[in-house]
Write an enzyme that holds these catalytic residues in place. Structure first.
Site, PDB file in Angstrom:
ATOM      1  N   GLU A 191      85.171  95.675  41.711  1.00 38.04           N
ATOM      2  CA  GLU A 191      84.535  94.422  42.107  1.00 38.04           C
ATOM      3  C   GLU A 191      84.684  93.277  41.109  1.00 38.04           C
ATOM      4  OE1 GLU A 191      80.460  95.191  43.113  1.00 38.04           O
ATOM      5  OE2 GLU A 191      81.012  96.470  44.786  1.00 38.04           O
ATOM      6  N   GLU A 249      82.765 102.304  48.543  1.00 41.63           N
ATOM      7  CA  GLU A 249      81.302 102.274  48.458  1.00 41.63           C
ATOM      8  C   GLU A 249      80.751 101.806  49.793  1.00 41.63           C
ATOM      9  OE1 GLU A 249      79.445  99.932  45.326  1.00 41.63           O
ATOM     10  OE2 GLU A 249      80.895 100.708  43.887  1.00 41.63           O
TER      11      GLU A 249
HETATM   12  C1  GCO Z   1      78.235  97.282  43.439  1.00 45.26           C
HETATM   13  C2  GCO Z   1      78.465  98.354  42.462  1.00 45.26           C
HETATM   14  C3  GCO Z   1      77.456  99.447  42.472  1.00 45.26           C
HETATM   15  C4  GCO Z   1      76.095  99.104  42.953  1.00 45.26           C
HETATM   16  C5  GCO Z   1      75.985  99.219  44.445  1.00 45.26           C
HETATM   17  C6  GCO Z   1      74.643  98.864  44.996  1.00 45.26           C
HETATM   18  O1  GCO Z   1      78.810  97.299  44.510  1.00 45.26           O
HETATM   19  O2  GCO Z   1      77.446  96.374  43.148  1.00 45.26           O
HETATM   20  O3  GCO Z   1      79.725  98.862  42.556  1.00 45.26           O
HETATM   21  O4  GCO Z   1      77.482  99.797  41.124  1.00 45.26           O
HETATM   22  O5  GCO Z   1      75.137  99.915  42.396  1.00 45.26           O
HETATM   23  O6  GCO Z   1      76.893  98.365  45.028  1.00 45.26           O
HETATM   24  O7  GCO Z   1      74.319  97.526  44.754  1.00 45.26           O
END
Ligand code: GCO
Length: 443
Positions: free
Chosen positions: A166, A345
């Protein structure tokens, strides 16, 4: 193949990140990272929480692999802590740090769980930050050296290597809103950082491949589609504009080799310094791309709608809208020439409580996941090449600026005792994996 069945080799998994779960922040020679510094600064994190202990995964990794086996995971996405293996960011190697990941990977292989490794999930060594961090181009070279070190040690067993998690969160939340480490609020620095992250991705990709030609290199992007509030021409135009401004800063350089006009307009005088050859370096062909998806923006010509009537919201205040995942996958698949995709994710935070029966009943999380799995399957039937799905997260953990106040896990973590309890959603996910299909859920 039945439509509700996923392909035989589909990689069902779960994800974590080093700072969110490991703890042991100053043990066995680990160096300080920007997240240690940030969380130790009063007022930065909800309730003054830190990742000093987090889920104590550094000591409980065997128990956590047992948990993965219980879930039947086919893959596990985790990140390595740069300052655990190179405490000063470059130079001196910490053998104990490397050994930790070596053991973890070995044991994952024994358990038949495919490791997906992320090199950078936000935890820059503090020494590099002290020199200027990502604002300096030299940090991108340090990153490539770190990448090479890791691939040389683990590339015989780890086949999937992600450079960055990200980059947009690093840029916007770390350098514009300042809610994440290193806590800057400076757009000029932010866009230079964004470009250097891309340079580091390019150099890192080269370093990964030079160290081991057999591994796959990719990057993970978080995408929040902007959808129009109505079919009106104005709303559709506003949503398109929003998407271009928010989401093409990284998609376009990586998959088209240039920054789009919308980004130039947005950045204005804060345009970063770009060197000759940078765009080709950034746009190297990747072996896969990871997409993190949680929710969408709903945009009208007068701005973003914050409450959609009839919609459900998670504890993060994020709208639940699974069909937006399918629409976005189809959109990016037609607009970009993408390599194979992993959902790296997806998950939701709800108020989880241990019931009298000792269990954690989280039907809303089950519904959330079920609907997102179904929409992903539908996108695959539309022609999108999705190879795997990593639920966020394997267990409750340190949710960055929000500390331990938000729970995303398939597993409940009691932070006082470090006891792990599989939630109902975890039990349900194990069944999904076993059957390799999503079926109706009855409460
Ligand atoms: C993100 C990160 C994660 C977070 C999850 C929840 O996407 O921000 O990769 O580390 O914990 O997304 O917010």
């Amino acid at each position: 193949m039945q439509n509700n069945k996923f392909p035989q080799d589909f990689l069902w998994g779960a994800a974590t990140a080093a700072y969110q779960v490991e703890g042991a922040w100053n043990e066995d020679g680990r160096g300080e990272s920007i997240w240690d510094r940030f969380s130790h600064t009063p007022g930065r994190i909800t309730n003054g929480d830190t990742g000093d202990i987090a889920c104590d995964h550094y000591h409980r990794w065997e128990e956590d692999i047992a948990l993965m086996r219980r879930l039947g995971l086919k893959a596990y996405r985790f990140s390595t802590s740069w300052s655990r293996v190179l405490p000063g960011g470059r130079g001196l190697i910490n053998p104990k740090g490397l050994d930790f990941y070596d053991r973890l990977v070995d044991r994952l292989c024994v358990a038949n769980i495919e490791p997906l490794l992320t090199l950078y999930h936000w935890d820059l060594p503090q020494t590099l930050q002290d020199e200027g961090g990502w604002e300096n181009r030299s940090t991108a070279h340090a990153f490539a050296d770190y990448a090479a070190l890791m691939v040389k040690r683990l590339g015989d067993r780890v086949k999937y290597w992600t450079t960055f998690n990200e980059p947009s969160v690093i840029t916007y939340i770390g350098f514009i809103t300042g809610e994440h480490a290193p806590g800057f609020q400076d757009p000029r620095v932010a866009y230079q950082v964004a470009h250097h992250l891309m340079v580091a991705h390019g150099l890192g990709t080269q370093a990964i491949r030079a160290a081991n030609a057999d591994v796959n290199a990719g990057i993970v992007l978080n995408l929040w589609p902007a959808e129009p509030a109505s079919d009106s021409v104005e709303d559709v135009a506003a949503a398109n504009k929003y998407w271009e401004k928010q989401e093409t800063l990284f998609l376009d350089p990586i998959f088209k080799g240039h920054y789009p006009p919308a980004v130039y307009n947005m950045v204005g005088p804060n345009m970063p310094k770009i060197q000759d050859g940078d765009m080709a370096l950034i746009a190297q062909q990747l072996d896969f791309v990871g997409i993190n998806f949680y929710s969408r923006h709903v945009i009208s010509s007068t701005g973003e709608l914050k409450e959609i009537e009839g919609s459900e919201y998670t504890e993060m205040g994020w709208e639940v809208c699974a069909p937006a995942l399918r629409r976005m996958l189809v959109k990016i698949n037609s607009e970009y020439n993408l390599p194979p995709i992993f959902i790296t994710e997806n998950g939701a935070s709800f108020k989880d409580e241990v019931s009298a029966d000792g269990k954690i009943h989280d039907p809303r999380r089950i519904d959330y996941l079920k609907n997102h799995f179904i929409q992903t399957r539908l996108a695959m039937l539309d022609g999108v090449d999705v190879h795997g799905y990593m639920v966020w997260s394997l267990m409750d953990n340190f949710e960055w600026g929000l500390g331990f106040s938000k729970r995303f896990g398939l597993t409940y973590v009691n932070y006082a005792t470090q006891q792990r309890v599989l939630k109902d959603s975890g039990e349900w996910y194990a069944e999904v994996i076993r059957k390799n299909e999503v079926w109706e859920y009855h409460t």
